[in-house]
Design an enzyme around this catalytic site. Structure first.
Site, PDB file in Angstrom:
ATOM      1  N   GLU A 192     -44.775  84.075  63.719  1.00 33.18           N
ATOM      2  CA  GLU A 192     -44.630  85.006  62.473  1.00 33.18           C
ATOM      3  C   GLU A 192     -45.871  84.855  61.501  1.00 33.18           C
ATOM      4  O   GLU A 192     -46.301  85.842  60.765  1.00 33.18           O
ATOM      5  CB  GLU A 192     -43.516  84.632  61.741  1.00 33.18           C
ATOM      6  N   ALA A 224     -41.890  76.482  62.485  1.00 31.05           N
ATOM      7  CA  ALA A 224     -41.342  75.596  61.459  1.00 31.05           C
ATOM      8  C   ALA A 224     -41.026  74.141  62.011  1.00 31.05           C
ATOM      9  O   ALA A 224     -40.835  73.970  63.092  1.00 31.05           O
ATOM     10  CB  ALA A 224     -40.314  76.417  60.568  1.00 31.05           C
ATOM     11  N   GLY A 246     -42.097  80.476  63.704  1.00 27.89           N
ATOM     12  CA  GLY A 246     -42.893  80.539  62.257  1.00 27.89           C
ATOM     13  C   GLY A 246     -44.431  80.776  62.635  1.00 27.89           C
ATOM     14  O   GLY A 246     -45.161  81.454  61.765  1.00 27.89           O
ATOM     15  N   GLU A 292     -36.417  81.014  68.295  1.00 26.64           N
ATOM     16  CA  GLU A 292     -35.490  80.361  67.308  1.00 26.64           C
ATOM     17  C   GLU A 292     -34.014  80.560  67.859  1.00 26.64           C
ATOM     18  O   GLU A 292     -33.163  79.757  67.470  1.00 26.64           O
ATOM     19  CB  GLU A 292     -35.279  81.190  66.023  1.00 26.64           C
TER      20      GLU A 292
END
Ligand code: CO8
Length: 260
Positions: A112, A64, A109, A132
């Site tokens: 993911e 992200a 992300g 993260e």
């Protein structure tokens, strides 16, 4: 749709291209929303039999967008996390075989996102991970759930607790990726991996994906019921008739399916 996610359809294969290469395809809000729109579009298209997800430039996706996350309040992130998970679930729910073609980094992300695909093909130089924790947070786009289901809880916790990056060969050894190829062959190898499903029995493939994915979310007896309902439903398809008649007349594996 915005301009950070491209969709190309060729030969029955849709390619979703994350196209923000200067930021290593960091998934900002606009990209997340584009991803959701593009996934919904693909799910409704009859001319798409399989899907490749790849990144423009040197990386798949570095996570992200941290700069965007830093500026968010608690209530901002509550709203955004719902939208982000919906976007990733839209990709995971596309009822066709999907593959992530991983070059460079697939972190946070980005990792993911790759976990939302049915298969992962990585280049030799790829690096995957859930960093993260190094930002003081945890994965929020399915990493604690899809990663643990794929590679098991202890290996997932190792990656999530440490934030360390794994090489493509370690990712292969722990089942995080399915195939490692030279970096410049990743996109072609991913395409080859799903091209075999073009012209296949589309509703049987769809049922197979749904049975495995939904079955993993429930207890065994419920999963077996899901399987039974999907299995019996296929007896209403033209491809079931074609497949079995072809077996009787020509032997195994020779059917030409209609996709109906
Ligand atoms: N966000 C924003 N910008 C990024 C990101 C990112 N995740 N990753 C890279 N960039 C940018 C860099 O800032 C840099 O920009 P600029 O050229 O303007 O300075 C450019 O991309 C190139 O990056 P680097 O110069 O750092 O390239 P390197 O090859 O030296 O390093 C790395 C590459 C290792 C990938 C490094 O950039 C890095 O560590 N990036 C951050 C990785 C990360 O922490 N990812 C996890 C983010 S958090 C997350 O994904 C949570 C998901 C759930 C969120 C739920 C929200 C609703």
């Amino acid at each position: 749709m915005g301009d950070c996610v491209r969709l190309d359809v060729d030969g029955g294969i849709a390619t979703i291209v994350l196209d923000r290469p200067k930021a290593l395809n960091a998934l900002n809000t606009a990209m997340q929303d584009d991803l959701r729109a593009v996934s919904a579009e693909i799910a409704g298209r009859k001319d798409v039999a399989a899907v490749v997800v790849q990144g423009e430039g040197r990386s798949f996706a570095a996570g992200a967008d941290v700069l965007e996350l830093e500026a968010m309040s608690y209530t901002d992130i509550v709203d955004r996390s719902v939208a982000l998970q919906a976007a990733f679930t839209a990709l995971a729910s596309i009822p066709r075989p999907t593959v992530a073609a991983i070059t460079g980094y697939a972190l946070g992300g980005g990792c993911e996102l790759a976990l939302c695909c049915d298969f992962r093909v990585a280049g030799e130089g790829a690096r995957l991970g859930q960093p993260e924790i190094l930002l003081g947070i945890i994965p929020g786009a399915g990493g604690t759930q899809r990663l643990a289901r794929l590679i098991g809880p202890a290996r997932a916790k190792d990656l999530i607790f440490s934030g360390r990056q794994v090489t493509a060969s370690e990712a292969l050894a722990i089942g995080l990726v399915d195939e490692v190829v030279p970096d410049d062959d990743v996109h072609d190898a991913a395409r080859r991996r799903v091209a075999r499903y073009v012209g296949g029995p589309a509703y049987a493939l769809r049922a197979a994906k749904e049975a495995v994915d939904r079955g993993l979310q429930v207890d065994l007896m419920t999963g077996l019921e899901i399987e039974r309902a999907l299995f019996t439903g296929l007896f209403a398809t033209a491809d079931r008739d074609l497949g079995m008649r072809s077996f009787r007349e020509d032997g195994p594996g020779r059917a030409t399916f209609s996709g109906r």
